[in-house]
Design a protein around this motif. Structure first.
Motif, mmCIF file in Angstrom:
data_model
loop_
_atom_site.group_PDB
_atom_site.id
_atom_site.type_symbol
_atom_site.label_atom_id
_atom_site.label_comp_id
_atom_site.label_asym_id
_atom_site.label_seq_id
_atom_site.Cartn_x
_atom_site.Cartn_y
_atom_site.Cartn_z
ATOM 1 N N ASP A 98 -65.858 8.725 24.161
ATOM 2 C CA ASP A 98 -67.137 8.780 24.592
ATOM 3 C C ASP A 98 -67.414 10.190 24.888
ATOM 4 O O ASP A 98 -67.679 10.619 25.977
ATOM 5 N N SER A 184 -60.151 10.633 15.750
ATOM 6 C CA SER A 184 -60.855 9.117 16.091
ATOM 7 C C SER A 184 -61.790 9.343 17.052
ATOM 8 O O SER A 184 -61.723 10.082 17.798
ATOM 9 N N TYR A 185 -62.541 8.390 16.895
ATOM 10 C CA TYR A 185 -63.820 8.323 18.029
ATOM 11 C C TYR A 185 -63.895 6.955 18.488
ATOM 12 O O TYR A 185 -64.015 5.810 17.977
ATOM 13 N N TYR A 187 -65.436 4.334 21.265
ATOM 14 C CA TYR A 187 -66.899 4.389 21.857
ATOM 15 C C TYR A 187 -67.084 3.030 22.453
ATOM 16 O O TYR A 187 -66.771 1.897 22.090
ATOM 17 N N TRP A 200 -73.758 9.124 21.926
ATOM 18 C CA TRP A 200 -72.280 9.148 21.521
ATOM 19 C C TRP A 200 -71.883 8.835 20.101
ATOM 20 O O TRP A 200 -71.355 9.574 19.277
ATOM 21 N N HIS A 201 -72.353 7.511 19.701
ATOM 22 C CA HIS A 201 -72.281 7.097 18.355
ATOM 23 C C HIS A 201 -73.342 6.532 17.889
ATOM 24 O O HIS A 201 -74.123 5.627 18.653
ATOM 25 N N SER A 205 -70.440 11.219 17.073
ATOM 26 C CA SER A 205 -69.089 10.892 16.174
ATOM 27 C C SER A 205 -69.282 11.354 14.820
ATOM 28 O O SER A 205 -68.163 11.945 14.243
ATOM 29 N N ASN A 206 -70.459 11.167 14.382
ATOM 30 C CA ASN A 206 -70.675 11.668 12.812
ATOM 31 C C ASN A 206 -70.287 12.892 12.453
ATOM 32 O O ASN A 206 -70.153 13.370 11.408
ATOM 33 N N LEU A 213 -63.207 4.849 13.644
ATOM 34 C CA LEU A 213 -64.029 4.430 14.676
ATOM 35 C C LEU A 213 -63.337 3.210 15.556
ATOM 36 O O LEU A 213 -63.024 2.333 14.603
ATOM 37 N N GLN A 215 -64.127 0.719 18.777
ATOM 38 C CA GLN A 215 -65.216 0.409 19.572
ATOM 39 C C GLN A 215 -64.785 -0.779 20.618
ATOM 40 O O GLN A 215 -63.937 -1.578 20.270
#
Length: 240
Positions: A98, A184-185, A187, A200-201, A205-206, A213, A215
C-alpha cells in the motif's frame, strides 16, 4: 528462508512492525525493521528525503544484509525506491505495501489528493518544527478503519509527528525505473487512505511495470489489526 527488511510509513517508527516480525521469525525467516531518520519520538525532525533514504542504506550496509526482500509501507515506497538505486546488489525483491510509487520528478505531496495537500500544508505551517501530526479522527476512520476503537487508540499512541520536508522533495527516479530488481505490490482491499480505484492499486501499482500482485482484506494499518495475516502475505509477496 528469506531476510526481510520492512520500512515503516509516515508517523511511525520501526516498532510498528514488532508483531509482524514475531510472525516472520516464527516461520524461520530473518526480519528487521529499521527506523527512518527523523522518525519516532523525541528525535530531531529536521531531515530531508535523501537523509531518510541514507539512514536505511546505512542500516542495511551496517548489518551487512544481502539477498534481502525490502518492503516499504505507504510513504516508504519512495524510500525503498531510492534505497534500491543505492544498493541494488543487496536486494532480491522489492515489496511495495500500500505504498507510493511516484513518477520521476514528483514529490509525495504531488501525489496526494488536494484535501490532504491543504491539511498537511496547514499542519506543518502551524507546528514549531515543520512537522505534521495526524489527527486522530483521520487515523481512526481512514487509516485504521478495520480496527475497533481500543486498538485505534493504542496504536495512535505509538505515532509521532511526521517531518514535512521529505514530502515536498522532488525525487529523481530515472535510475529506479531502469533497475531489473523483481517487484511485488501488496494491496489491502479496504485501504481507504487514497480514493478507491484511483489510489494504491491500480494507479500506483501499475507504474511498476512488471510486478507480482498480492491482495488481502484489511485497511492501511493492518500490521496492527491483522499481523498474522499480513506476515503470511508478505511471505507470498517475497517468495522466489
Amino acid at each position: 528462508m528469506s531476510t526481510f527488511v520492512s520500512v515503516h510509513g509516515a508517523w511511525h517508527d520501526g516498532s510498528a512492525w514488532n508483531e509482524v516480525i514475531e510472525q516472520l521469525e516464527a516461520k524461520g525467516h530473518q526480519a528487521f525493521a529499521p527506523t527512518i531518520a527523523g522518525h519516532g519520538k523525541s528525535v530531531d525532525k529536521n531531515v530531508n528525503h535523501a537523509q531518510c533514504t541514507q539512514s536505511i542504506v546505512d542500516y542495511i550496509v551496517g548489518k551487512d544484509l544481502t539477498d534481502i526482500v525490502l518492503l516499504g509501507h505507504s510513504f516508504a515506497g519512495t524510500i525503498i525506491a531510492k534505497v534500491a538505486e543505492a544498493i541494488s546488489d543487496r536486494i532480491r525483491r522489492l515489496i511495495f505495501f500500500d505504498a507510493f510509487v511516484l513518477n520521476d520528478g514528483e514529490s509525495l505531496r504531488d501525489s496526494i489528493p488536494p484535501h490532504y495537500q491543504t491539511l498537511f500544508d496547514s499542519l506543518a505551517r502551524e507546528s514549531d518544527d515543520r512537522t505534521m501530526m495526524l489527527p486522530f479522527e483521520l487515523w481512526r476512520e481512514v487509516l485504521i478503519n478495520d480496527a475497533d476503537l481500543d486498538l485505534a487508540r493504542s496504536s495512535y499512541a505509538q505515532l509521532s509527528p511526521e517531518p514535512y520536508q521529505p514530502w515536498i522533495d522532488k525525487l529523481d527516479l530515472k535510475q529506479f525505473y531502469s533497475l531489473p530488481i523483481p517487484k511485488s505490490y501488496l494491496y489491502c482491499t479496504e485501504d481507504n487512505v487514497l480514493p478507491q480505484g484511483e489510489g494504491w492499486h491500480p494507479r500506483m501499482s501499475n507504474r511498476l511495470g512488471l510486478f507480482r500482485l498480492v491482495q488481502m482484506p484489511g485497511g492501511h494499518e493492518i500490521m496492527f489489526s491483522n499481523p498474522i495475516g499480513l506476515a503470511e502475505k508478505i511471505i507470498v509477496a517475497g517468495r522466489d
